[in-house]
Design a protein around this motif. Structure first.
Motif, PDB file in Angstrom:
ATOM      1  N   THR A  22      -0.385   8.426  10.319  1.00 29.51           N
ATOM      2  CA  THR A  22      -0.642   9.309  11.461  1.00 29.51           C
ATOM      3  C   THR A  22       0.617  10.078  11.832  1.00 29.51           C
ATOM      4  O   THR A  22       0.581  11.296  12.054  1.00 29.51           O
ATOM      5  CB  THR A  22      -1.125   8.483  12.671  1.00 29.51           C
ATOM      6  N   LEU A  23       1.731   9.365  11.889  1.00 28.99           N
ATOM      7  CA  LEU A  23       3.015   9.991  12.220  1.00 28.99           C
ATOM      8  C   LEU A  23       3.450  10.950  11.121  1.00 28.99           C
ATOM      9  O   LEU A  23       3.875  12.086  11.400  1.00 28.99           O
ATOM     10  CB  LEU A  23       4.067   8.907  12.444  1.00 28.99           C
ATOM     11  N   ASN A  24       3.366  10.525   9.860  1.00 33.90           N
ATOM     12  CA  ASN A  24       3.762  11.393   8.746  1.00 33.90           C
ATOM     13  C   ASN A  24       2.963  12.692   8.735  1.00 33.90           C
ATOM     14  O   ASN A  24       3.514  13.780   8.555  1.00 33.90           O
ATOM     15  CB  ASN A  24       3.548  10.668   7.417  1.00 33.90           C
ATOM     16  N   TYR A  25       1.653  12.563   8.901  1.00 36.08           N
ATOM     17  CA  TYR A  25       0.785  13.744   8.816  1.00 36.08           C
ATOM     18  C   TYR A  25       1.065  14.709   9.959  1.00 36.08           C
ATOM     19  O   TYR A  25       1.084  15.928   9.761  1.00 36.08           O
ATOM     20  CB  TYR A  25      -0.686  13.314   8.838  1.00 36.08           C
ATOM     21  N   LEU A  67       0.836  -1.200   0.000  1.00 35.97           N
ATOM     22  CA  LEU A  67       0.000   0.000   0.000  1.00 35.97           C
ATOM     23  C   LEU A  67       0.868   1.246   0.000  1.00 35.97           C
ATOM     24  O   LEU A  67       1.984   1.248   0.534  1.00 35.97           O
ATOM     25  CB  LEU A  67      -0.903   0.033   1.236  1.00 35.97           C
ATOM     26  N   ASP A  68       0.353   2.292  -0.611  1.00 35.30           N
ATOM     27  CA  ASP A  68       0.963   3.611  -0.507  1.00 35.30           C
ATOM     28  C   ASP A  68       0.472   4.235   0.799  1.00 35.30           C
ATOM     29  O   ASP A  68      -0.726   4.431   0.993  1.00 35.30           O
ATOM     30  CB  ASP A  68       0.558   4.476  -1.701  1.00 35.30           C
ATOM     31  N   VAL A  69       1.390   4.530   1.708  1.00 37.46           N
ATOM     32  CA  VAL A  69       1.006   5.034   3.027  1.00 37.46           C
ATOM     33  C   VAL A  69       0.269   6.369   2.922  1.00 37.46           C
ATOM     34  O   VAL A  69      -0.721   6.608   3.619  1.00 37.46           O
ATOM     35  CB  VAL A  69       2.254   5.173   3.931  1.00 37.46           C
ATOM     36  N   GLU A  70       0.732   7.245   2.043  1.00 41.96           N
ATOM     37  CA  GLU A  70       0.131   8.581   1.952  1.00 41.96           C
ATOM     38  C   GLU A  70      -1.265   8.548   1.348  1.00 41.96           C
ATOM     39  O   GLU A  70      -2.201   9.145   1.885  1.00 41.96           O
ATOM     40  CB  GLU A  70       1.032   9.487   1.113  1.00 41.96           C
ATOM     41  N   PHE A 108      11.275   7.759   9.260  1.00 43.25           N
ATOM     42  CA  PHE A 108      10.262   8.669   9.792  1.00 43.25           C
ATOM     43  C   PHE A 108      10.897   9.862  10.500  1.00 43.25           C
ATOM     44  O   PHE A 108      11.903   9.714  11.208  1.00 43.25           O
ATOM     45  CB  PHE A 108       9.347   7.928  10.763  1.00 43.25           C
ATOM     46  N   GLN A 109      10.306  11.018  10.302  1.00 43.87           N
ATOM     47  CA  GLN A 109      10.771  12.223  10.976  1.00 43.87           C
ATOM     48  C   GLN A 109      10.393  12.173  12.456  1.00 43.87           C
ATOM     49  O   GLN A 109       9.344  11.678  12.824  1.00 43.87           O
ATOM     50  CB  GLN A 109      10.145  13.462  10.335  1.00 43.87           C
TER      51      GLN A 109
END
Length: 790
Positions: A459-462, A308-311, A593-594
């Protein structure tokens, strides 16, 4: 005006019959076409994200008939217009000159010749190619003129290209292009376009060995005409006539067979453009084939891969099963089937505990023999570490700490959180699963698990890229439809399920090599691409899982047997993880991940226990941890002790001068934890013994390992009332000590240093008492029953 109306009235009255006939004909003409011209069932057609055919299923009438195409390729258009209807853009649906010439030819020649326009041919096909008579021809002309009024010329061409027969059960230009040349219609060469332009004139010619020379002559005559009328140049003409004719029909692409079947059920008869990355799908199929060959030697025949594409939460690759053949159920779409989850839910519990401040990433958690209401979880290697950092317990997939943490967090509470994560298949009451929920007591699908890992990563990316905010509908269903927009909800500052700091530290733990403790056959994966990943193995070695996420991709892998047969060695780490890492290798590197600084706070942590540092912790380090971590407990394992001048013994004010005491901070664990911890941590230093004569009544030196408090001892049923041996176990903090055992005040034995006592016992209720050589005493009630008793 009045005079005009009177004159008009007289005319109407005088010619009312003629006008009525004309009006009737007009109404009949106007309504002669059905609302839907073609009602033929169409094939289900599936294309990739770049709109290339990747799968199709035949229409239910047995015809390969693709849905109507969006546009006509220019080469085919020029070819078919020149061959079938040169005046297509000029006539009103029929060509009087062509009709006159056809009638003249048919009256004077033995052969038959048609004068139908493309519009008329569309009408004939819609009327199921009724017998050709002059009356039927008149009907076609009549309806063709109406068709010209309803549709544009381009739309009529599309209808012609969609419903023209091309031999056998092949209908339509796009279908014929794939069946005879293996390419989309837009890529047809001039030679191929000319072949398909002349073929509907005599579609039976396509079969090998049947009038191929006649087909060749027809095609080449058309190509010559195209050259003579300057549609193509001489070089193109010469290259086109040298092209070979098609032979037997080519199999249609089928690189996503299980997704195509799924789309057939959900969107039957439609053309569906998916989000599948065609090149990635080819590579995933190769990986699946390779590992199927590897696994089948152990009689493991099925596997599935989902990317899956996470975004965007779109499906990039969908391998529903291995190429194992019908005997082993390769037709089953494993991605949508529920199987035991194994350990794949553990990261969600770990993150939930950190989210609420009940746990820090490296807090020591208990790993000791555990019995909870008769449930006795075991680690994969059947060993215990006493205490282990929480992150290590997660990365090494230890079962006992997971069960104890679930009990601490609350079964119903965790169950409710899983529902917030949209894990729909976990649909029975929480009590049905019990604490085994965290070890595979529930079932879920690869689709659900992979989408949940993707949602957590998103959730973390956003949070990091959108001013430290969350979305209300982050745990949404993925989609394989390219142009469907997914609704992620509204922005908000509160985490709907798990906060970013907890997720980040969970992923940090999961990027460590996670494997069952003691798996000597483990080969470390060497990959330059970082991934947070988790394996899982179900009870009985029936399901092997590996699920991982990067900032860009979520990868889910399952391996096992579709019929549920377990196999020795079928574990997540040996069967599924190698597939996950091979998939990771073919994906672009998406980094790591940032760090979500706005959801992290710098805290002082005890290096040995992982808890918030207390005043007695000597080795303190500062770490950025989830904000709610400030609510967690201070280190309970460091305390201040007093030693004599030689530092060899503990002392107190009753037996030693205060001025000579040496205060020292000491890391010490409760007896049972220490019993196991010391064996796996050789640097652990137990507390020194007390100096002789010192009172030690306030200290608990001993703890029962077996039986635990309130634990029933069950004797085998077939032994009846006969006695049988059980083993009493005890942990003692003093390394060199003697322990005296009593059952109902009756002495039954002595142990030294290593405290395990074998004893013959009958069913009944007892009081077990233990006294050491310093007079320390513990006791507990003991119930011994036959296994058949309730």
């Amino acid at each position: 005006m009045k005079a005009f109306l009177l004159a008009l009235k007289r005319i109407v009255l005088k010619h009312r019959i003629k006008l009525l006939v004309v009006l009737t004909l007009f109404l009949f003409w106007f309504f002669c076409l059905p609302k839907q011209l073609f009602k033929d069932p169409t094939s289900t057609v599936v294309t990739s994200s770049d709109n290339v055919l990747i799968g199709a299923r035949i229409a239910h009438d047995g015809q390969w008939r693709f849905p109507q195409i969006d546009s006509i390729p220019e080469r085919f258009k020029q070819s078919v217009l020149l061959f079938e209807d040169e005046y297509f853009y000029k006539h009103p649906g029929f060509n009087p000159i062509s009709i006159f010439n056809a009638i003249k030819h048919n009256l004077t020649k033995d052969t038959r010749r048609g004068g139908s326009t493309i519009t008329q041919q569309v009408i004939r096909m819609s009327r199921k190619n009724k017998r050709r008579t002059y009356f039927e021809k008149c009907i076609e002309i009549f309806m063709a003129t109406r068709l010209e009024l309803r549709y544009s010329k381009e739309d009529i061409l599309k209808l012609y290209a969609t419903y023209t027969p091309y031999g056998g059960n092949v209908v339509g230009l796009e279908t014929a292009s794939w069946r005879y040349f293996g390419i989309p219609a837009q890529e047809l060469s001039w030679g191929q376009s000319a072949t398909l332009a002349v073929l509907p004139n005599a579609p039976s010619l396509i079969f090998p060995g049947r009038n191929e020379q006649l087909l060749l002559k027809k095609r080449n005559r058309l190509l010559k005409k195209l050259w003579e009328e300057n549609h193509i140049d001489e070089t193109t003409y010469e290259l086109a006539i040298s092209e070979p004719l098609p032979q037997k029909p080519i199999a249609l692409p089928n690189i996503t067979p299980h997704l195509t079947e799924r789309i057939k059920k959900e969107h039957q008869g439609k053309r569906i453009q998916t989000s599948i990355d065609r090149h990635l799908q080819y590579q995933a199929n190769i990986v699946a084939e390779h590992h199927y060959q590897r696994l089948k030697s152990n009689e493991i025949h099925n596997l599935a891969i989902l990317i899956l594409d996470v975004e965007t939460r779109k499906v990039l690759s969908y391998v529903g099963n291995s190429p194992s053949g019908k005997t082993h159920g390769n037709y089953v779409d494993i991605i949508t089937k529920n199987r035991s989850t194994g350990s794949t839910l553990k990261p969600f519990l770990f993150a939930s505990l950190m989210h609420e401040g009940q746990l820090l990433p490296n807090t020591l958690v208990k790993d000791i023999p555990t019995v909870i209401n008769g449930y006795n979880p075991k680690n994969f290697n059947k060993k215990h570490s006493g205490a282990v950092p929480a992150g290590r317990a997660l990365s090494r997939s230890l079962n006992v700490p997971a069960v104890r943490l679930l009990r601490q967090y609350g079964l119903q509470k965790f169950y409710n959180k899983l529902h917030k994560m949209n894990l729909k298949s976990i649909n029975k009451p929480a009590g049905h699963y019990g604490l085994a929920l965290i070890l595979g007591g529930a079932e879920s699908s690869l689709w659900d698990l992979t989408k949940t890992y993707a949602s957590v990563a998103s959730t973390l990316n956003y949070f990091e890229s959108n001013s430290s905010t969350y979305r209300t509908n982050e745990f949404v269903e993925p989609s394989y439809l390219l142009n469907t927009k997914i609704d992620f909800g509204e922005q908000q500052f509160e985490a709907p399920v798990i906060n970013a700091g907890a997720i980040y530290h969970t992923f940090k733990s999961l990027q460590e090599v996670n494997r069952p403790e003691g798996d000597e056959n483990w080969q470390f994966f060497d990959s330059s691409k970082r991934i947070a990943w988790k394996t899982g193995t179900s009870f009985g070695f029936k399901d092997a899982w590996a699920v991982g996420v990067t900032p860009k991709y979520a990868i889910g892998v399952w391996a096992g047997n579709a019929d549920g047969e377990g196999r020795p060695g079928l574990t997540g780490i040996t069967a599924a993880a190698p597939i996950l890492f091979d998939i990771l290798d073919v994906l672009p590197n998406s980094g790591w991940f940032q760090q979500p600084f706005d959801d992290l706070t710098e805290m002082e942590i005890c290096a040995q226990s992982g808890h918030l540092a207390s005043t007695f912790c000597d080795n303190i380090k500062k770490e950025l941890l989830p904000n709610n971590g400030t609510k967690s407990k201070q280190c309970p394992y460091h305390k201040q002790v007093f030693l004599d001048a030689s530092k060899a013994f503990r002392v107190n004010s009753e037996c030693y001068p205060l001025e000579d005491m040496i205060a020292k901070n000491w890391f010490t664990l409760p007896p049972v934890i220490e019993y196991y911890y010391a064996t796996s941590n050789p640097n652990y230093r137990p507390l020194p013994t007390y100096l002789q004569g010192c009172s030690i009544s306030e200290v608990q030196f001993m703890e029962f390992i077996y039986p635990k408090k309130n634990e029933e001892v069950l004797l085998p049923k077939d032994l009846g009332n006969n006695t049988t041996e059980i083993i009493f176990k005890l942990a003692h903090q003093q390394g060199e000590s003697s322990v005296y055992w009593y059952l109902d005040e009756t002495y039954i034995g002595t142990t030294e240093n290593f405290h395990e006592l074998i004893y013959q016992i009958k069913p009944g209720e007892y009081v077990l008492t233990v006294v050491d050589d310093e007079g320390n005493r513990i006791q507990q009630k003991l119930a011994v029953k036959l296994a058949s008793e309730n």
